[in-house]
Scaffold this active site. Structure first.
Site, PDB file in Angstrom:
ATOM      1  N   LYS A 546       1.002  -1.374  -0.126  1.00 37.12           N
ATOM      2  CA  LYS A 546      -0.141   0.008   0.011  1.00 37.12           C
ATOM      3  C   LYS A 546       0.894   1.082  -0.120  1.00 37.12           C
ATOM      4  CE  LYS A 546      -1.934  -1.599   3.737  1.00 37.12           C
ATOM      5  NZ  LYS A 546      -3.285  -1.429   3.587  1.00 37.12           N
ATOM      6  N   LYS A 552      -0.373   4.198   8.441  1.00 33.50           N
ATOM      7  CA  LYS A 552      -0.560   2.682   7.796  1.00 33.50           C
ATOM      8  C   LYS A 552       0.538   2.066   8.532  1.00 33.50           C
ATOM      9  CE  LYS A 552      -2.291   3.956   3.120  1.00 33.50           C
ATOM     10  NZ  LYS A 552      -3.556   3.064   2.893  1.00 33.50           N
ATOM     11  N   LYS A 658      -9.020  -7.056  -1.458  1.00 29.27           N
ATOM     12  CA  LYS A 658      -8.492  -7.651  -2.552  1.00 29.27           C
ATOM     13  C   LYS A 658      -7.830  -8.897  -2.019  1.00 29.27           C
ATOM     14  CE  LYS A 658      -7.507  -3.325  -4.603  1.00 29.27           C
ATOM     15  NZ  LYS A 658      -6.411  -2.246  -4.789  1.00 29.27           N
TER      16      LYS A 658
HETATM   17  C1  LIG Z   1      -5.876  -1.382  -4.038  1.00 28.55           C
HETATM   18  C2  LIG Z   1      -4.632  -0.674  -4.310  1.00 28.55           C
HETATM   19  C3  LIG Z   1      -4.162   0.424  -3.200  1.00 28.55           C
HETATM   20  C4  LIG Z   1      -4.935   0.654  -2.072  1.00 28.55           C
HETATM   21  O1  LIG Z   1      -4.274  -0.085  -0.829  1.00 28.55           O
HETATM   22  P1  LIG Z   1      -4.775   0.121   0.390  1.00 28.55           P
HETATM   23  O2  LIG Z   1      -4.092  -1.017   1.291  1.00 28.55           O
HETATM   24  O3  LIG Z   1      -6.348   0.331   0.628  1.00 28.55           O
HETATM   25  O4  LIG Z   1      -4.367   1.340   0.802  1.00 28.55           O
HETATM   26  C5  LIG Z   1      -3.148   1.150  -3.706  1.00 28.55           C
HETATM   27  N1  LIG Z   1      -2.501   0.893  -4.559  1.00 28.55           N
HETATM   28  C6  LIG Z   1      -2.713  -0.050  -5.620  1.00 28.55           C
HETATM   29  C7  LIG Z   1      -1.868  -0.391  -6.826  1.00 28.55           C
HETATM   30  C8  LIG Z   1      -3.696  -0.858  -5.345  1.00 28.55           C
HETATM   31  O5  LIG Z   1      -4.155  -1.900  -6.314  1.00 28.55           O
END
Ligand SMILES: *Cc1c(COP(=O)(O)O)cnc(C)c1O
Length: 824
Positions: A546, A552, A658
């Site tokens: 992320k 975070k 995801k």
């Molecule tokens: C889904 C996604 C994010 C968001 O991730 P989080 O864990 O919700 O912050 C950021 N970058 C990419 C490339 C993603 O696919």
């Protein structure tokens, strides 16, 4: 094109012809990039027919449409997903194999259009895909940045930013639409003159302007012939170097206008959840918003004589406050171009605009100094002032004599224009992005606004598209799921619930774990190739990918790795299941502690990966240039999903969803959508730890948290922190990580030490990590939990989210596309 109508021979011929026509080469002579272009143009030809048919259906059926306005669209690669949604992926793969070509290699030629930073931009991309799949008419409105998110290189453990020239080979899926160009004006002054029937007319003069030119990208619905449009705007000089202005001595102005156009869309600001407050950023915002609102109104007027009916056919969704100036731009068009009275214009505007809040973090709340705002957008500023004047009257009417309320809620106050206040005052809907986040908005951050407009507030928990994050990213698991329960999950993810009966099935568990193993192998090979690190695909893949941000808490993760390493060194015989800690994250170029955390992760990796005494029990890997394409592989390969933000700080998160969809178990705090993930899958199938959001907020209010107490009382934590400043991981520069140490303990460096409660949560995190290890040792138990995670991830489809937006906010009509109308 779909699996019934796909004509393999024709496809092969079209690809050969395209290679010949584009490059004067045969397939054998062409480079992989050239073949990617030729294949993409072949696919685009198919898309164009459906695109035309969709436009005809819009014209005929006249549905209400949403314009999803967003500074960012983090699309990821298009070719593979377009083929999936055309239901032609497998056929095309086979056809290419016959030609001696490999679709995976061809897909890998496509640049990731990275016109976004992270979650917010990726959400916009998932929403566009779900809108098309559900058959709703939608335009995405954004900016065609010449340079998207920078490419990340790791040099000597440090992040180095490299420009992302994603357009250098030409992008096959975009279409320039000069016929829809329009003018956007900046600066100058406003002259008022007497107009018709006693009204004042406002005319902007002495301005500079640019020509906004849209590029369309197709957004393909899954198997329904719907092709919506992502409309991203480029800036071109208006009519530069006309002899006319040259002669008049306006040479200087002509050069300035040319530079304005050139600079405007040059680059995406690489900050996530943080504002830079730069004038150019406000220019970008107004640029794409003005062009999009002009385009939407022009399109509406083509078929509708009465502008008062705009809200019946058009809705603008503002993705965060970035496009909030849309409110004032629509007012400007209605007042100055359409000649409406204020009250009518306001009525229309407040029925057309809706706002999504994405964060409660103070540093992300957009405020523009009046000086900049009024100089850049003089007419827009007048309108904002008038909106503010009337809004304050409303506040005073509701709370007579309460100046405190005015101070807290005004749109223009203290020399600043507050974009969130404008969005809430003018929007008919204000939504948060997960249940907890919306509750915090209502009860804390936006309490005053909630009291004034309770009916505007609602929640829309984020989602992700299963077409990209399962079908495309994890084909083995997708096929396994379809074999077990059929294909309904592709367009209705709730069907995954039917997998629950396999959670206890030994054979299904083995199949599932075998697929996970294959995906881990695929990632391990990637890591070997890119990092030169050998990782064991039988180890636990523990992943945090992320954006890098202090909230975070990647720092908590790596400090825990340092702690585990100390434990292993002190107790070589201790029970330990081999673990691979995988990180991926870009840091904003100017974010010092974030960049230093990347260096720390790489330094820890260097020491641990090269210590033979621990027998490879811990490996640490930092994957360079985290982006959508590699993300798809990472989710597929993960066992553990690290979602460890300080409770209350992560509005929703979508990465968490995801991972869950791909059968990883969440190790997380009760933050954002983690709360709802645990609610769906059950706490026994996740690893929850740490302070609650209520506890965090209480400590923040009381200011009674002192990390030094923990440092003094906990030897293990103290040892880890001392390793930040004694050169253990940076022998050549023992001071290297001093700023990270200070951020945790030193109140002189940040306003509060350990702002994100890392030490407060450390023990609880370490204990949860221990539970992870115990659980993984029970392979059947783990497989069961993993299958249950997949089975219960149905809620987190962006299809569900979009249907909720449609039902509660947008009220769109479904469209059906009749392909027979484009035969001619
Ligand atoms: C889904 C996604 C994010 C968001 O991730 P989080 O864990 O919700 O912050 C950021 N970058 C990419 C490339 C993603 O696919």
């Amino acid at each position: 094109m779909n699996n019934e109508t796909f004509d393999k021979a024709q496809f092969i011929k079209d690809v050969q012809d395209n290679v010949k026509n584009l490059y004067r080469k045969t397939i054998k002579e062409a480079t992989q990039q050239e073949i990617f272009q030729a294949v993409s143009f072949t696919v685009k030809d198919v898309i164009i027919d459906e695109w035309l048919a969709t436009q005809r259906s819009f014209d005929k059926q006249d549905p209400k449409m949403v314009y999803y306005m967003s500074m960012e669209f983090l699309m990821g690669r298009a070719l593979g997903n377009n083929l999936i949604n055309l239901k032609a992926y497998k056929q095309v793969k086979e056809a290419l194999e016959e030609m001696g070509l490999n679709l995976d290699v061809i897909e890998d030629q496509e640049p990731d259009p990275a016109l976004g930073n992270g979650g917010l931009g990726r959400l916009a991309a998932c929403f566009m895909e779900s809108l098309a799949t559900l058959g709703y008419a939608a335009y995405g409105c954004g900016i065609r940045y010449r340079y998207g998110m920078f490419k990340q290189k790791i040099k000597d453990g440090f992040q180095v930013e490299v420009p992302d020239n994603w357009l250098k080979d030409g992008y096959p899926f975009e279409l320039r639409r000069p016929e829809h160009a329009c003018e956007v004006k900046f600066g100058g002054y406003v002259r008022a003159e007497a107009g018709e029937n006693g009204r004042t007319r406002f005319i902007q003069e002495g301005y500079q302007s640019v020509n906004a030119v849209p590029y369309d990208m197709p957004i393909i619905g899954y198997g329904n012939n719907v092709v919506n449009t992502l409309m991203i705007w480029d800036a071109e000089p208006m009519n530069c170097f006309e002899l006319d202005s040259f002669d008049k001595g306006d040479y200087h102005k002509a050069v300035e206008q040319e530079n304005l156009a050139k600079n405007l869309v040059e680059v995406l600001y690489p900050n996530d959840n943080h504002i830079a407050g730069k004038e150019l950023r406000l220019k970008q915002q107004y640029f794409f918003v003005s062009a999009s609102v002009q385009r939407a109104v022009a399109r509406f007027k083509k078929n509708h004589p009465d502008i008062h009916q705009l809200p019946e056919k058009v809705t603008f969704q503002l993705n965060d406050t970035h496009p909030t100036v849309a409110v004032a731009e629509l007012m400007r068009l209605l007042l100055d171009e359409e000649g409406l009275e204020w009250d009518e214009a306001w009525e229309i505007t407040t029925k057309t605009c809706a706002y999504t809040n994405h964060t409660i973090m103070a540093e992300a709340l957009e405020k523009w100094p009046i000086e900049i705002f009024s100089r850049l957008l003089p007419r827009i500023y007048q309108i904002v002032e008038e909106i503010n004047r009337r809004f304050i009257l409303e506040i005073e009417k509701k709370y007579p004599g309460n100046q405190e309320k005015v101070r807290k809620m005004a749109i223009v106050y203290d020399g600043q224009v507050k974009m969130a206040h404008l969005a809430i005052a003018a929007g008919y809907s204000v939504n948060g992005v997960a249940r907890l986040h919306t509750e915090i908005l209502k009860n804390q951050e936006l309490k005053d606004f909630y009291e004034m407009f309770p009916q505007k507030f609602n929640n829309k928990t984020n989602g992700i598209t299963q077409r990209r994050f399962l079908m495309h990213g994890n084909p083995l698991l997708a096929d396994w799921v379809s074999n077990k329960i059929g294909e309904d999950w592709i367009t209705n993810l709730k069907h995954l619930k039917k997998l629950e009966i396999y959670a206890d099935d030994k054979k299904a568990q083995q199949e599932f774990m075998q697929i996970k193993y294959q995906n881990k192998l695929r990632l391990a090979e990637y890591i070997q190739k890119h990092n030169g690190v050998e990782v064991d695909p039988r180890s636990i893949f523990d992943v945090q990918v992320k954006r890098l941000h202090e909230y975070k808490r990647q720092l908590l993760n790596i400090l825990h790795v340092m702690y585990l390493y100390n434990q292993l060194k002190e107790h070589p015989e201790m029970e330990f299941y081999p673990r691979t800690f995988i990180f991926g994250a870009k840091a904003a170029a100017g974010y010092k502690n974030a960049k230093l955390t990347i260096k720390l992760i790489n330094s820890v990796a260097d020491v641990i990966n090269n210590d033979p005494s621990i027998n490879g029990k811990i490996k640490v890997v930092f994957i360079e240039d985290y982006r959508v394409s590699i993300a798809e592989w990472i989710f597929a390969a993960a066992d553990v999903s690290e979602q460890i933000s300080t409770a209350s700080k992560e509005a929703s998160g979508t990465g968490n969803m995801k991972f869950m969809l791909n059968g990883a178990l969440t190790l997380g705090t009760m933050d954002g959508a983690n709360v709802e993930i645990v609610e769906e899958v059950g706490e026994e199938n996740a690893f929850i730890f740490g302070m609650s959001s209520d506890e965090v907020i209480e400590h923040e209010q009381k200011r009674d948290y002192n990390p030094m107490d923990i440092f003094n009382q906990d030897q293990d934590i103290r040892k880890v922190l001392m390793e930040l400043i004694n050169g253990f991981y940076s022998p050549n520069d023992p001071e290297l990580f001093r700023d990270l140490y200070n951020s945790l303990l030193n109140t002189q460096c940040t306003q509060f030490a350990d702002t994100y409660f890392i030490l407060a949560d450390f023990r609880s995190y370490a204990e949860a990590q221990k539970r992870v290890m115990e659980a993984y040792k029970d392979e059947e138990g783990w497989a069961k939990s993993a299958i249950l995670n997949v089975a219960n991830s149905g809620k987190f489809s962006s299809d569900r989210t979009i249907q909720e937006y449609v039902d509660d906010i947008w009220h769109l009509d479904k469209v059906t596309v009749d392909m027979s109308v484009v035969e001619d």
